[in-house]
Design a protein around this motif. Sequence first.
Motif, PDB file in Angstrom:
ATOM      1  N   THR A 131      34.476  36.197  28.940  1.00  0.00           N
ATOM      2  CA  THR A 131      33.281  36.721  28.286  1.00  0.00           C
ATOM      3  C   THR A 131      32.931  35.981  27.002  1.00  0.00           C
ATOM      4  O   THR A 131      31.794  36.045  26.550  1.00  0.00           O
ATOM      5  CB  THR A 131      33.463  38.221  27.932  1.00  0.00           C
ATOM      6  OG1 THR A 131      34.812  38.421  27.504  1.00  0.00           O
ATOM      7  CG2 THR A 131      33.198  39.108  29.112  1.00  0.00           C
ATOM      8  N   LYS A 224      37.947  35.267  38.959  1.00  0.00           N
ATOM      9  CA  LYS A 224      37.368  36.271  38.055  1.00  0.00           C
ATOM     10  C   LYS A 224      35.839  36.290  38.078  1.00  0.00           C
ATOM     11  O   LYS A 224      35.188  36.454  37.051  1.00  0.00           O
ATOM     12  CB  LYS A 224      37.876  36.028  36.628  1.00  0.00           C
ATOM     13  CG  LYS A 224      39.380  36.198  36.494  1.00  0.00           C
ATOM     14  CD  LYS A 224      39.887  35.967  35.091  1.00  0.00           C
ATOM     15  CE  LYS A 224      40.000  34.513  34.764  1.00  0.00           C
ATOM     16  NZ  LYS A 224      40.937  34.195  33.674  1.00  0.00           N
ATOM     17  N   THR A 282      41.421  40.788  32.739  1.00  0.00           N
ATOM     18  CA  THR A 282      40.375  40.588  33.751  1.00  0.00           C
ATOM     19  C   THR A 282      41.010  40.009  35.009  1.00  0.00           C
ATOM     20  O   THR A 282      40.704  40.387  36.124  1.00  0.00           O
ATOM     21  CB  THR A 282      39.317  39.613  33.191  1.00  0.00           C
ATOM     22  OG1 THR A 282      38.928  40.095  31.919  1.00  0.00           O
ATOM     23  CG2 THR A 282      38.121  39.518  34.091  1.00  0.00           C
ATOM     24  N   GLY A 360      42.069  43.871  35.853  1.00  0.00           N
ATOM     25  CA  GLY A 360      41.060  44.666  35.159  1.00  0.00           C
ATOM     26  C   GLY A 360      39.647  44.510  35.694  1.00  0.00           C
ATOM     27  O   GLY A 360      38.875  45.462  35.694  1.00  0.00           O
ATOM     28  N   LEU A 361      39.308  43.314  36.140  1.00  0.00           N
ATOM     29  CA  LEU A 361      37.940  43.108  36.628  1.00  0.00           C
ATOM     30  C   LEU A 361      37.613  44.061  37.775  1.00  0.00           C
ATOM     31  O   LEU A 361      36.468  44.450  37.964  1.00  0.00           O
ATOM     32  CB  LEU A 361      37.777  41.644  37.091  1.00  0.00           C
ATOM     33  CG  LEU A 361      36.433  41.250  37.690  1.00  0.00           C
ATOM     34  CD1 LEU A 361      35.306  41.489  36.693  1.00  0.00           C
ATOM     35  CD2 LEU A 361      36.425  39.787  38.118  1.00  0.00           C
ATOM     36  N   TYR A 362      38.639  44.430  38.534  1.00  0.00           N
ATOM     37  CA  TYR A 362      38.375  45.153  39.783  1.00  0.00           C
ATOM     38  C   TYR A 362      38.662  46.658  39.736  1.00  0.00           C
ATOM     39  O   TYR A 362      38.203  47.391  40.601  1.00  0.00           O
ATOM     40  CB  TYR A 362      39.185  44.505  40.923  1.00  0.00           C
ATOM     41  CG  TYR A 362      38.905  43.023  41.014  1.00  0.00           C
ATOM     42  CD1 TYR A 362      37.714  42.575  41.582  1.00  0.00           C
ATOM     43  CD2 TYR A 362      39.779  42.084  40.495  1.00  0.00           C
ATOM     44  CE1 TYR A 362      37.415  41.222  41.633  1.00  0.00           C
ATOM     45  CE2 TYR A 362      39.493  40.716  40.538  1.00  0.00           C
ATOM     46  CZ  TYR A 362      38.314  40.296  41.109  1.00  0.00           C
ATOM     47  OH  TYR A 362      38.002  38.969  41.147  1.00  0.00           O
ATOM     48  N   GLY A 364      37.749  49.187  37.794  1.00  0.00           N
ATOM     49  CA  GLY A 364      36.561  50.040  37.658  1.00  0.00           C
ATOM     50  C   GLY A 364      35.707  49.997  38.910  1.00  0.00           C
ATOM     51  O   GLY A 364      35.096  51.000  39.309  1.00  0.00           O
ATOM     52  N   GLU A 365      35.681  48.839  39.543  1.00  0.00           N
ATOM     53  CA  GLU A 365      34.862  48.677  40.747  1.00  0.00           C
ATOM     54  C   GLU A 365      35.462  49.469  41.923  1.00  0.00           C
ATOM     55  O   GLU A 365      34.730  50.064  42.720  1.00  0.00           O
ATOM     56  CB  GLU A 365      34.740  47.184  41.079  1.00  0.00           C
ATOM     57  CG  GLU A 365      33.891  46.827  42.274  1.00  0.00           C
ATOM     58  CD  GLU A 365      32.402  47.207  42.172  1.00  0.00           C
ATOM     59  OE1 GLU A 365      31.983  47.756  41.142  1.00  0.00           O
ATOM     60  OE2 GLU A 365      31.675  46.969  43.159  1.00  0.00           O
ATOM     61  N   TYR A 393      29.907  46.651  39.842  1.00  0.00           N
ATOM     62  CA  TYR A 393      30.558  46.278  38.587  1.00  0.00           C
ATOM     63  C   TYR A 393      29.947  46.928  37.345  1.00  0.00           C
ATOM     64  O   TYR A 393      29.947  46.345  36.276  1.00  0.00           O
ATOM     65  CB  TYR A 393      30.627  44.740  38.439  1.00  0.00           C
ATOM     66  CG  TYR A 393      31.580  44.142  39.458  1.00  0.00           C
ATOM     67  CD1 TYR A 393      32.940  44.032  39.186  1.00  0.00           C
ATOM     68  CD2 TYR A 393      31.128  43.742  40.708  1.00  0.00           C
ATOM     69  CE1 TYR A 393      33.825  43.528  40.137  1.00  0.00           C
ATOM     70  CE2 TYR A 393      31.990  43.243  41.672  1.00  0.00           C
ATOM     71  CZ  TYR A 393      33.340  43.145  41.382  1.00  0.00           C
ATOM     72  OH  TYR A 393      34.215  42.649  42.317  1.00  0.00           O
ATOM     73  N   ASP A 396      33.838  49.284  33.919  1.00  0.00           N
ATOM     74  CA  ASP A 396      34.975  48.401  33.670  1.00  0.00           C
ATOM     75  C   ASP A 396      36.257  49.224  33.532  1.00  0.00           C
ATOM     76  O   ASP A 396      36.235  50.457  33.615  1.00  0.00           O
ATOM     77  CB  ASP A 396      34.731  47.506  32.450  1.00  0.00           C
ATOM     78  CG  ASP A 396      34.469  48.340  31.211  1.00  0.00           C
ATOM     79  OD1 ASP A 396      34.730  49.554  31.244  1.00  0.00           O
ATOM     80  OD2 ASP A 396      34.013  47.771  30.206  1.00  0.00           O
ATOM     81  N   THR A 397      37.360  48.505  33.308  1.00  0.00           N
ATOM     82  CA  THR A 397      38.639  49.204  33.205  1.00  0.00           C
ATOM     83  C   THR A 397      38.651  50.175  32.029  1.00  0.00           C
ATOM     84  O   THR A 397      39.309  51.207  32.075  1.00  0.00           O
ATOM     85  CB  THR A 397      39.781  48.196  33.035  1.00  0.00           C
ATOM     86  OG1 THR A 397      39.650  47.259  34.082  1.00  0.00           O
ATOM     87  CG2 THR A 397      41.129  48.836  33.119  1.00  0.00           C
ATOM     88  N   SER A 472      43.397  42.956  28.610  1.00  0.00           N
ATOM     89  CA  SER A 472      42.862  44.292  28.321  1.00  0.00           C
ATOM     90  C   SER A 472      43.674  45.399  28.986  1.00  0.00           C
ATOM     91  O   SER A 472      43.848  46.478  28.423  1.00  0.00           O
ATOM     92  CB  SER A 472      41.414  44.366  28.796  1.00  0.00           C
ATOM     93  OG  SER A 472      41.335  43.867  30.118  1.00  0.00           O
TER      94      SER A 472
END
Length: 544
Positions: A131, A224, A282, A360-362, A364-365, A393, A396-397, A472
């Motif tokens: 990011t 990512k 992530t 982490g990227l995934y 929340g998804e 998306y 997020d986490t 994160s």
Amino acid sequence: MFNLRPVTVFTSLRPFPNLFVFYFLIINTHKSTITMPTSLDLVGKESWRQRSELEKMADLPPELEKELDRLDNEFWVSRDKLKEIVKRFQEELEDGLRKHGQNISMNLSWVLSMPTGDEKGTFLALDLGGTNLRVCIVELHGKEGKEGKRHTLTQEQYKLDPKIKESTTEDLWNHVADTLQTFLSSKGLDKQYTPDSPMPLAFTFSYPALQDRIDHGKLVTWTKGFDISGVEGHDVAAQLRAKIEDRGLPIDLVCLANDTVGAMIASAYNDPATIIGAIFGTGCNAAYMEELSKSSIPKARLSDDDWKLAEKEALKMAINCEYGAFDNERRVLPVTKYDEQIDRESPRPGEQGFEKLSAGLYLGEIFRLILVDLVDRNLVFKDQDVSQLQKPYTLDTGFLSEIEDDETPRFEKTRALFKEKLGLEPRDEEIELSRRLAELIAVRGARLCACGIAAICLNSSLESGHVAADGSVANKHPKFKKRWAKALGEVLDWEDREKASHAQDNEGPIKLTSAEDGSGVGVAVIAAMTVERRERGNFIGLRR
Ligand code: BGC
């Protein structure tokens, strides 16, 4: 038994806080003095309610209770399953050291020792994260640093335009070089250094890159969610160097390192007990030191003289495992239909099989996809506008962490989050369901994260030390460390009473610590070690 918290007792005592404390004390006293189990594997046949650490706040209608049973079955990774995964993990780690082109690529980093803690010098560090783009001036003071502080760091963080993620090689490197130029002039470094006497640059590149040398890195594949054309298959260091030269910037790129290698080296600079650098963020991945010998890293190609030097000096090499790609064929991973959907809809289906379940990227998804599934079957958020929830998306986490962390009386924080992020007003049962979902997704992630580290430790006979972790998930998720440590204890058979109870508190022989700044300090230390190595005439993996 400490894993079998009597949730019903907690629940029924909710209106009586004093009694609650009284029971809590009994349970915990009981736990440490009377029934401390000798095994960490207490997870045979419980229901999700017994397994959960959550206090119950509402009854669920039978159809949701049934859904949670199903999800718990799919997401729970038992001790036996952990062991099966670790066994396969060990094999894939070995394959990666033996041959090129394996799932886990075990990339050579050409970092040939841990630091002494006395490395010194001034370096520019560049970090191309998911990011942000971060540029730092790192001054290493070594052991003579004032008040034990071994470094000083001045940094600027520049937000990466999300469009960059799907742009072209030209856009990417022009943007990076422009940012470097802005930084140099804002700090007056363009006056201090010249192209003939340039400032050494250390570059953290947190994607799978094959390194022929320490200042080289051919990107194998983006991960990512990045999808920038014209970079895969090319040396990213050369691409950046060309842009630096175009602009006549007084910088010399001396090393490129993965974020895991940076985390390990930065942490070892201060803490000699460091054995592994890991990122649980992530993405997910780890690095460790492997003996530099023909039998330990059969795929390494060195000249005869370099092999002799490696043997004489008993050198080790930091290996960037790239284990996010573990089990891409999904032979042992507990894959659900939600994981399959994430993979199918990602820019690189069939890649980063392990990462897509644990990073982490995934997370929340996965949570979002489960809710969408329940909405589609008219089980939750009936008659509400779910358009925001339909957007990939959006969560997020951090969203999951906040739900798990919510201790407000009626989970007001969670309600506010749903309103703010999704425009939804959950009923009590939907709050209850969401809390449990957040928990089971995060628990699966943490338990899987322990597998990669366990496999490295088993293959390298590492029995104690610090796993320096950044990212994160490792640093911001309130319960990650404990869950990770408990799972590690289960896999490594820390069965005796002392080790088992220590594992619960992340105080076992192998402990998760917060990594030092790998992409700033870590790469700077690597640059200092590289300069020093060159001066000593050890050119293994250096440009000659
Ligand atoms: C990348 C690794 C990186 C990890 C953590 C993965 O997606 O492939 O190179 O170390 O993320 O940032």
